[in-house]
Design an enzyme around this catalytic site. Structure first.
Site, mmCIF file in Angstrom:
data_model
loop_
_atom_site.group_PDB
_atom_site.id
_atom_site.type_symbol
_atom_site.label_atom_id
_atom_site.label_comp_id
_atom_site.label_asym_id
_atom_site.label_seq_id
_atom_site.Cartn_x
_atom_site.Cartn_y
_atom_site.Cartn_z
ATOM 1 N N GLN A 119 0.825 -1.205 0.000
ATOM 2 C CA GLN A 119 0.000 0.000 0.000
ATOM 3 C C GLN A 119 0.864 1.261 0.000
ATOM 4 O O GLN A 119 1.556 1.534 0.980
ATOM 5 C CB GLN A 119 -0.883 -0.012 1.251
ATOM 6 C CG GLN A 119 -1.748 1.225 1.422
ATOM 7 C CD GLN A 119 -2.468 1.222 2.760
ATOM 8 O OE1 GLN A 119 -1.900 0.775 3.766
ATOM 9 N NE2 GLN A 119 -3.683 1.717 2.786
ATOM 10 N N GLY A 120 0.793 2.025 -1.070
ATOM 11 C CA GLY A 120 1.568 3.261 -1.150
ATOM 12 C C GLY A 120 0.711 4.484 -0.893
ATOM 13 O O GLY A 120 0.367 5.216 -1.833
ATOM 14 N N TYR A 121 0.371 4.679 0.346
ATOM 15 C CA TYR A 121 -0.420 5.851 0.727
ATOM 16 C C TYR A 121 0.486 6.922 1.364
ATOM 17 O O TYR A 121 0.658 8.012 0.840
ATOM 18 C CB TYR A 121 -1.508 5.464 1.741
ATOM 19 C CG TYR A 121 -2.811 4.947 1.169
ATOM 20 C CD1 TYR A 121 -2.861 4.251 -0.035
ATOM 21 C CD2 TYR A 121 -4.004 5.122 1.870
ATOM 22 C CE1 TYR A 121 -4.077 3.760 -0.530
ATOM 23 C CE2 TYR A 121 -5.218 4.640 1.379
ATOM 24 C CZ TYR A 121 -5.250 3.963 0.193
ATOM 25 O OH TYR A 121 -6.442 3.485 -0.270
ATOM 26 N N SER A 122 1.063 6.577 2.534
ATOM 27 C CA SER A 122 1.762 7.580 3.346
ATOM 28 C C SER A 122 3.021 8.105 2.678
ATOM 29 O O SER A 122 3.716 7.385 1.962
ATOM 30 C CB SER A 122 2.165 6.977 4.694
ATOM 31 O OG SER A 122 1.058 6.408 5.327
ATOM 32 N N SER A 143 4.451 -0.989 4.160
ATOM 33 C CA SER A 143 4.652 -2.325 4.737
ATOM 34 C C SER A 143 4.953 -3.335 3.645
ATOM 35 O O SER A 143 4.230 -3.421 2.656
ATOM 36 C CB SER A 143 3.409 -2.781 5.501
ATOM 37 O OG SER A 143 3.201 -1.968 6.606
ATOM 38 N N GLU A 195 -6.582 8.835 17.232
ATOM 39 C CA GLU A 195 -7.090 10.209 17.320
ATOM 40 C C GLU A 195 -7.860 10.576 16.048
ATOM 41 O O GLU A 195 -8.912 11.213 16.106
ATOM 42 C CB GLU A 195 -5.937 11.196 17.533
ATOM 43 C CG GLU A 195 -5.257 11.076 18.902
ATOM 44 C CD GLU A 195 -4.408 9.816 19.051
ATOM 45 O OE1 GLU A 195 -3.865 9.320 18.043
ATOM 46 O OE2 GLU A 195 -4.308 9.301 20.186
ATOM 47 N N GLU A 202 -9.426 -1.599 5.269
ATOM 48 C CA GLU A 202 -8.166 -1.737 5.999
ATOM 49 C C GLU A 202 -8.428 -1.646 7.500
ATOM 50 O O GLU A 202 -7.899 -2.421 8.293
ATOM 51 C CB GLU A 202 -7.192 -0.626 5.578
ATOM 52 C CG GLU A 202 -5.903 -0.662 6.395
ATOM 53 C CD GLU A 202 -4.885 0.391 5.977
ATOM 54 O OE1 GLU A 202 -5.217 1.234 5.126
ATOM 55 O OE2 GLU A 202 -3.774 0.355 6.510
HETATM 56 C C1 LIG Z 1 3.723 -0.583 11.338
HETATM 57 C C2 LIG Z 1 3.195 0.411 10.378
HETATM 58 C C3 LIG Z 1 2.850 0.010 9.104
HETATM 59 C C4 LIG Z 1 2.396 0.938 8.172
HETATM 60 N N1 LIG Z 1 2.108 0.504 6.917
HETATM 61 C C5 LIG Z 1 1.759 1.394 5.987
HETATM 62 C C6 LIG Z 1 1.592 0.974 4.642
HETATM 63 O O1 LIG Z 1 1.712 -0.182 4.311
HETATM 64 N N2 LIG Z 1 1.290 1.903 3.705
HETATM 65 C C7 LIG Z 1 1.111 3.221 4.038
HETATM 66 O O2 LIG Z 1 0.805 3.989 3.152
HETATM 67 N N3 LIG Z 1 1.258 3.642 5.313
HETATM 68 C C8 LIG Z 1 1.593 2.765 6.281
HETATM 69 N N4 LIG Z 1 1.774 3.197 7.581
HETATM 70 C C9 LIG Z 1 1.690 4.624 7.868
HETATM 71 C C10 LIG Z 1 0.516 5.049 8.728
HETATM 72 O O3 LIG Z 1 -0.675 5.018 7.996
HETATM 73 C C11 LIG Z 1 0.824 6.445 9.288
HETATM 74 O O4 LIG Z 1 1.875 6.299 10.199
HETATM 75 C C12 LIG Z 1 -0.367 7.066 9.984
HETATM 76 O O5 LIG Z 1 -1.358 7.413 9.062
HETATM 77 C C13 LIG Z 1 0.024 8.291 10.823
HETATM 78 O O6 LIG Z 1 0.760 9.203 10.098
HETATM 79 P P1 LIG Z 1 2.158 9.786 10.679
HETATM 80 O O7 LIG Z 1 2.982 8.604 11.023
HETATM 81 O O8 LIG Z 1 2.664 10.761 9.722
HETATM 82 O O9 LIG Z 1 1.773 10.475 12.040
HETATM 83 P P2 LIG Z 1 1.225 12.010 12.250
HETATM 84 O O10 LIG Z 1 0.078 12.239 11.307
HETATM 85 O O11 LIG Z 1 2.386 12.897 12.175
HETATM 86 O O12 LIG Z 1 0.699 11.899 13.695
HETATM 87 C C14 LIG Z 1 1.462 12.119 14.888
HETATM 88 C C15 LIG Z 1 0.521 12.228 16.078
HETATM 89 O O13 LIG Z 1 -0.334 13.365 15.893
HETATM 90 C C16 LIG Z 1 -1.690 12.985 15.983
HETATM 91 N N5 LIG Z 1 -2.477 13.811 15.079
HETATM 92 C C17 LIG Z 1 -2.251 14.088 13.785
HETATM 93 N N6 LIG Z 1 -3.221 14.835 13.273
HETATM 94 C C18 LIG Z 1 -4.113 15.048 14.269
HETATM 95 C C19 LIG Z 1 -5.341 15.755 14.375
HETATM 96 N N7 LIG Z 1 -5.892 16.382 13.349
HETATM 97 N N8 LIG Z 1 -5.969 15.755 15.573
HETATM 98 C C20 LIG Z 1 -5.445 15.095 16.640
HETATM 99 N N9 LIG Z 1 -4.305 14.420 16.603
HETATM 100 C C21 LIG Z 1 -3.644 14.384 15.433
HETATM 101 C C22 LIG Z 1 -1.700 11.526 15.580
HETATM 102 O O14 LIG Z 1 -2.856 10.859 16.079
HETATM 103 C C23 LIG Z 1 -0.415 11.036 16.211
HETATM 104 O O15 LIG Z 1 -0.653 10.745 17.554
HETATM 105 C C24 LIG Z 1 2.226 2.282 8.538
HETATM 106 C C25 LIG Z 1 2.525 2.682 9.836
HETATM 107 C C26 LIG Z 1 3.017 1.769 10.752
HETATM 108 C C27 LIG Z 1 3.341 2.246 12.110
#
Ligand SMILES: Cc1cc2nc3c(=O)[nH]c(=O)nc-3n(C[C@H](O)[C@H](O)[C@H](O)COP(=O)(O)OP(=O)(O)OC[C@H]3O[C@@H](n4cnc5c(N)ncnc54)[C@H](O)[C@@H]3O)c2cc1C
Lengths: 371, 391
Positions: free
Chosen positions: B134-137, B169, B376, B252
């Site tokens: 999955q290429g989202y983030s 992942s 959150e 998902e």
């Molecule tokens: C083990 C693992 C596997 C993953 N696999 C994939 C994958 O296969 N493909 C993919 O695309 N992504 C993947 N991800 C990425 C995952 O979807 C992101 O980590 C997630 O969406 C959070 O984004 P971030 O890490 O940038 O955190 P941030 O968005 O920077 O968040 C940091 C903190 O701020 C809080 N926060 C952010 N915005 C708000 C708001 N508006 N209000 C309140 N709190 C807020 C969050 O809840 C968190 O606590 C994976 C992540 C992990 C840990």
């Protein structure tokens, strides 16, 4: 696994109940009753009986509507939303289920009297501050063909006003359930001044006479009659508490959209949004346990115990969260008697204890899950 | 609607089939990230039993029991699906195949894909031949996912893709990736994204594994440098990829909430805790109390997943239910693993020690409430869309 969606009939029943209760029993009706120092509204109970609610678990042959446990849960849920006071749980659910598990002409007559709303019941089981029917110490001593009952019961819900009592007592080789009129010689009822402003009593039995006719089911085997009755009561009480949670939650969310501070409605603050959202999630999860319990009591009553305990445990913790969050998010006004949210808090505490508290039911679940 | 008799017939047949085809090694045991069968060209089966189980299940459509038969499924309806789950749980059968193709891309393709796309992409997923990631983030687009910057320039018959994904992942193990690509830089952020399917073997795709706190490297940085993506590899409409992305996320979230393995792989928490106690040792009171609460919540959450499926079947589904399930399920799973660690005591403190994967699994669960949208963010979705707060 049972289908966990409400049926069309159940949805219609819920809508009809809501329509009636919004008109006849909003929270204001409860407040008026409390202010008048009353714990029972005979006229409303008669109306409920006319709609088939008192006979919800009474067979049609005895004049009931026989809608089943899931339907009883639907009614209890709607009543819970606006804190409706009625003998529904004690009479229409618990007593009716007990009587239904006895097949004789006397039970049939008693069921008919429940369905018409003419006779109300209370379940006299607790002797200490915690629910534990197995540990009953009140004795029924054999005398001729009958018995003499002596001992004390407490937290007899609806016990001060009920026409009849279901009394659990120890006999030679086990426990026996008696169905006796509440005004029999030797019975002293002391109404308790309950935090939820509902009927509950401490009841003393001083050498009270009971005949073989008064025994429900078999001597020494109360549980074959009482167990299904208690489970039915626990499930319906859980449904009431889920309704209570929904009621408190509805009030709270409405307040979040109305109360302004810092120049904006407080519902715009993320700290409160997330608390409310979390509460909603808990309520949704509990709702599943409630439907499941109702379904199992209808479809497979002999194996419903874990589902019932799961429902009561979840309903208890959710209601407690709902009322605490409810008061907190209302701020000062939530602490006033003039505002309704406090009523929900007090009823939730009573509901939490009645028929087994959180620990009691979580423990039942654990036992069924092998630990 | 089938008669009860037909359903019972299905149950009997299924039970016999499971008895004959689910290898003993594929029954029981606590579900763990390391015991999952992911499939794909690069997958190394942990055992012959794992391979047999996947292949036998696939031959009956049981790797994706509810998908239509023509796309590799068994075409089970809701009543049959319940029986399937009950019979699998009854013998503690592990899921024969779990993958992002099954849980994420599949449902999105079934909903948004063309018939040709479904025929082309779904059966290899069902058979465990092609593994998807999955290429989202992206580094700058996490919770604020719609701000993705990886761009696709329109070159007539293809898009030229450049940019970087992160936290992808198993990108290093996957055969294909589904990715959110910005194809219109002028439009508002939600309106310029397309949902593209990209072959990981294409020139210009590169992955770099990132090590996790659990010691494993399940996720990667993924780089796209002048990757040519043919126009037919788009799902849904150009620049409307956000609709596909959101729909996929609901699936998902359901998976992460525990829908895949069942919250406890069907096993009672207490039973697992008991096993980790020494001979004659009793479960300590506070541990038991915490476990009871966790078990009560897990059972009720499991019922909620079933209730929502029943509602979806009845057409009365709650739209944002998946956010709720994701939030409740993942927070519970974290608690569950905290309890497993507590029960394990010092035995649970060694990598590959007496309790095997337990510490790694415990650490892995901490991501549950982050991946697929954080707790959150889930609460914000519920408060906005369900409760109408702060709209
Ligand atoms: C083990 C693992 C596997 C993953 N696999 C994939 C994958 O296969 N493909 C993919 O695309 N992504 C993947 N991800 C990425 C995952 O979807 C992101 O980590 C997630 O969406 C959070 O984004 P971030 O890490 O940038 O955190 P941030 O968005 O920077 O968040 C940091 C903190 O701020 C809080 N926060 C952010 N915005 C708000 C708001 N508006 N209000 C309140 N709190 C807020 C969050 O809840 C968190 O606590 C994976 C992540 C992990 C840990």
């Amino acid at each position: 696994m049972a289908n966990l969606v409400m049926t069309e009939d159940e949805t219609m029943l819920a809508d009809a109940a809501r329509g009636f209760l919004d008109k006849s029993a909003p929270v204001k009706a409860f407040r008026d009753l409390r202010d008048a120092g009353k714990t029972h509204d005979a006229k409303m109970w008669k109306e409920m009986a006319d709609m088939g609610w008192a006979g919800v678990l009474v067979p049609e042959s005895a004049g009931g509507s026989d809608m089943g446990h899931a339907a009883a849960g639907v009614l209890a849920h709607e009543m819970g939303k606006t804190l409706v006071v009625s003998p529904f749980l004690s009479t229409a659910v618990i007593a009716a289920t007990a009587l239904r598990n006895v097949s004789d002409a006397r039970a049939e007559k008693a069921l008919a009297a429940i369905a018409t709303g003419d006779v109300t019941y209370a379940l006299a089981v607790d002797e200490t501050s915690k629910f534990n029917p197995e540990a009953t110490s009140m004795v029924a001593t054999r005398e001729g063909n009958g018995f003499r009952l002596s001992g004390k019961k407490t937290f007899v819900v609806d016990g001060a006003l009920a026409d009849r009592l279901l009394v659990l007592a120890k006999t030679d080789d086990g426990l026996t359930l008696f169905d006796i009129p509440a005004d029999r010689a030797g019975i002293t009822r002391n109404a308790q001044n309950m935090i939820d402003a509902r009927d509950s009593a401490r009841i003393d039995f001083d050498n009270v006479e009971a005949t073989g006719e008064d025994v429900l089911g078999q001597v020494d085997s109360a549980m074959s009659v009482l167990k299904p009755a208690i489970e039915a009561g626990q499930a319906a009480l859980a449904a009431e508490m889920a309704g209570l949670s929904a009621g408190a939650f509805g009030m709270t969310v409405a307040y979040l959209k109305e109360r302004k501070q810092f120049g904006t409605v407080i519902g715009n603050f993320q700290a409160l949004q997330h608390r409310a959202a979390h509460l909603w999630c808990e309520i949704e999860v509990t709702a599943s346990a409630i439907v499941n319990a109702g379904r199992l009591l209808d479809e497979d009553p002999d194996n419903a115990i874990m589902a019932v305990s799961l429902a009561k445990a979840r309903a208890t913790s959710t209601a407690q969260l709902a009322v605490q969050e409810g008061v907190q998010m209302h701020g000062g006004i939530g602490m006033t008697d003039a505002y309704d949210i406090g009523f929900y808090m007090k009823r939730a505490r009573v509901g939490a204890e009645w028929l087994g508290d959180y620990g009691y039911h979580a423990n039942q679940v654990a036992k069924h899950r092998g630990f | 609607m089938q008669s009860n008799q037909e359903l019972e017939g299905f149950r009997v047949e299924l039970r016999d089939w499971l008895e004959a085809n689910c290898p003993a090694e594929m029954r029981g045991g606590e579900a763990s990230e390391s015991s999952i069968c992911w499939g794909g060209k690069n997958f190394e089966f942990a055992s012959d039993a794992q391979r047999d189980w996947m292949e036998r299940a696939a031959s009956k459509g049981y790797t994706v029991p509810t998908w239509p038969v023509e796309y590799g499924g068994a075409g089970l309806n809701r009543a049959q699906e319940k029986i399937f789950k009950e019979e699998m749980d009854r013998i503690g059968a592990r899921s024969p195949l779990d993958s992002f193709g099954i849980w994420m891309l599949g449902p999105a393709l079934l909903h948004f894909g063309s018939h040709e796309q479904k025929l082309h992409y779904l059966p290899p997923i069902a058979r465990g031949e092609i593994r998807w990631c999955q290429g989202y983030s992206e580094p700058g687009a996490g919770s604020d996912l719609a701000s993705v910057q990886t761009k696709g320039e329109d070159k007539g018959d293809h898009w030229l893709v450049n940019g970087q994904k992160i936290w992808t992942s198993y990108a290093d193990k996957a055969d294909w990736i589904f990715a959110l690509i910005r194809t219109d830089r002028e439009a508002p952020k939600h309106k310029g994204i397309s949902f593209l399917l990209i072959n990981m073997e294409d020139a210009g795709v590169e992955t770099r594994p990132i090590k996790l706190i659990s010691g494993a490297s399940v996720f990667c940085e993924t780089f796209f440098t002048d990757v040519k993506v043919p126009k037919h590899q788009i799902v849904g409409t150009e620049n409307r990829g956000w609709d596909v992305a959101k729909y996929l996320l609901t699936h998902e979230r359901e998976m992460i909430s525990g829908g895949g393995q069942g919250l406890s792989g069907g096993r009672a928490l207490g039973a697992v805790l008991n096993e980790s106690l020494g001979e004659g040792q009793e479960m300590e009171t506070t541990l038991r109390a915490d476990a009871m609460r966790c078990e009560v919540d897990a059972l009720a959450t499991g019922l909620t997943l079933e209730r929502y499926k029943d509602q979806a079947e009845a057409g009365t589904g709650a739209g944002d239910a998946s956010a709720m399930l994701k939030y409740m399920g993942t927070e519970l799973n974290k608690q569950r693993h905290e309890l497993l660690m507590a029960a394990g005591g010092s035995d649970a403190l060694e990598w590959d020690g007496p309790l095997g994967n337990r510490p790694a699994d415990w650490l892995r669960t901490k991501a549950n409430s982050i991946e697929g949208g954080t707790s959150e963010v889930m609460l914000s979705i519920v408060s906005r869309r369900v409760l109408g707060l702060g709209a």
